[in-house]
Design a protein around this motif. Structure first.
Motif, mmCIF file in Angstrom:
data_model
loop_
_atom_site.group_PDB
_atom_site.id
_atom_site.type_symbol
_atom_site.label_atom_id
_atom_site.label_comp_id
_atom_site.label_asym_id
_atom_site.label_seq_id
_atom_site.Cartn_x
_atom_site.Cartn_y
_atom_site.Cartn_z
ATOM 1 N N GLU A 1 0.828 -1.203 0.000
ATOM 2 C CA GLU A 1 0.000 0.000 0.000
ATOM 3 C C GLU A 1 0.863 1.254 0.000
ATOM 4 O OE1 GLU A 1 -0.323 -2.307 2.486
ATOM 5 O OE2 GLU A 1 -2.184 -3.319 1.948
ATOM 6 N N GLN B 1 3.977 1.521 -1.050
ATOM 7 C CA GLN B 1 4.676 1.619 -2.335
ATOM 8 C C GLN B 1 3.761 2.266 -3.390
ATOM 9 O OE1 GLN B 1 7.922 0.682 -3.012
ATOM 10 N NE2 GLN B 1 8.135 0.326 -0.830
ATOM 11 N N LYS B 2 2.512 1.823 -3.421
ATOM 12 C CA LYS B 2 1.554 2.384 -4.380
ATOM 13 C C LYS B 2 1.295 3.863 -4.081
ATOM 14 C CE LYS B 2 -0.851 -1.991 -4.999
ATOM 15 N NZ LYS B 2 -2.056 -2.743 -4.659
ATOM 16 N N ALA B 3 1.119 4.180 -2.803
ATOM 17 C CA ALA B 3 0.832 5.569 -2.423
ATOM 18 C C ALA B 3 1.990 6.490 -2.783
ATOM 19 C CB ALA B 3 0.535 5.652 -0.927
ATOM 20 N N LEU C 1 -3.540 5.744 2.911
ATOM 21 C CA LEU C 1 -2.705 6.316 1.849
ATOM 22 C C LEU C 1 -2.279 7.732 2.196
ATOM 23 C CD1 LEU C 1 -4.558 5.015 -1.332
ATOM 24 C CD2 LEU C 1 -2.500 4.104 -0.259
ATOM 25 N N TYR D 1 10.785 6.067 -3.202
ATOM 26 C CA TYR D 1 10.856 5.184 -2.027
ATOM 27 C C TYR D 1 12.278 5.078 -1.488
ATOM 28 C CZ TYR D 1 11.289 0.914 0.658
ATOM 29 O OH TYR D 1 11.606 0.012 1.645
ATOM 30 N N VAL E 1 1.662 8.863 2.672
ATOM 31 C CA VAL E 1 2.267 9.976 1.929
ATOM 32 C C VAL E 1 2.761 11.047 2.897
ATOM 33 C CG1 VAL E 1 1.795 11.847 0.300
ATOM 34 C CG2 VAL E 1 1.000 9.530 -0.190
ATOM 35 N N ARG F 1 -8.119 4.973 1.879
ATOM 36 C CA ARG F 1 -7.788 6.373 1.556
ATOM 37 C C ARG F 1 -7.047 7.036 2.723
ATOM 38 N NH1 ARG F 1 -10.423 11.300 2.258
ATOM 39 N NH2 ARG F 1 -9.891 12.833 0.668
ATOM 40 N N LYS G 1 4.292 5.949 -5.037
ATOM 41 C CA LYS G 1 4.422 6.002 -6.496
ATOM 42 C C LYS G 1 3.411 6.981 -7.087
ATOM 43 C CE LYS G 1 4.961 3.054 -10.506
ATOM 44 N NZ LYS G 1 5.103 1.694 -10.979
ATOM 45 N N SER G 2 2.183 6.943 -6.585
ATOM 46 C CA SER G 2 1.162 7.847 -7.111
ATOM 47 C C SER G 2 1.435 9.302 -6.726
ATOM 48 C CB SER G 2 -0.232 7.431 -6.636
ATOM 49 O OG SER G 2 -0.373 7.649 -5.255
ATOM 50 N N ALA G 3 2.150 9.512 -5.622
ATOM 51 C CA ALA G 3 2.506 10.872 -5.196
ATOM 52 C C ALA G 3 3.873 11.296 -5.739
ATOM 53 C CB ALA G 3 2.507 10.963 -3.673
ATOM 54 N N HIS G 4 4.472 10.459 -6.568
ATOM 55 C CA HIS G 4 5.792 10.717 -7.161
ATOM 56 C C HIS G 4 6.869 10.936 -6.091
ATOM 57 C CE1 HIS G 4 3.770 10.938 -10.996
ATOM 58 N NE2 HIS G 4 2.951 11.843 -10.502
#
Length: 132
Positions: free
Chosen positions: A63, A65-67, A115, A75, A119, A112, A69-72
């Motif tokens: 979770e 990693q995805k968060a 996430l 990691y 972030v 949500r 990645k979506s926030a640029h």
């Protein structure tokens, strides 16, 4: 005959020895032994490592990693930043990440919410490291 100056010098010397001896004995009561210091350092090191593992476990979840990645958010930079945190910052982040994981597992947090927390933690780590 003993001169008065010699007598006074001898008297001052004896008096100073009497005053100094109890202070030396008292000072020895407060000396920390080497094994005690080693035990304290080992304990602090173990606590720090536990906190690092907790935060790294939190940010390395799928979770997280995805968060990130979506926030640029990179990691690797976040992971490297964790080890640069102060003891206090690391302890606070560890406690908060552990609470977030428990709340999520208990259903108190939505995906949500988790996430957003992930972030925020990643951004906070990068900000703290950048300020130093």
């Amino acid at each position: 005959m003993i001169k008065v100056g010699s007598f006074l010098s001898l008297f001052v010397l004896l008096l100073s020895l009497l005053v100094a001896v109890p202070q030396v004995a008292l000072a020895q009561d407060h000396v920390v032994t080497s094994p005690d210091l080693q035990k304290d350092v080992a304990g602090a090191s173990a606590t720090r490592q536990k906190n690092i593992d907790q935060v790294n476990g939190f940010i390395s979840s799928s979770e997280a990693q995805k968060a990130m990645k979506s926030a640029h958010i990179d990691y690797q930079r976040v992971e490297n930043g964790v080890s640069q945190l102060s003891e206090d910052d690391l302890a606070r982040l560890s406690a908060r990440s552990e609470k977030a994981q428990k709340d999520f597992a208990a259903g108190s947090l939505s995906d949500r919410d988790l996430l957003i927390i992930i972030v925020a933690v990643a951004a906070l780590i990068l900000i703290i490291v950048a300020v130093r």
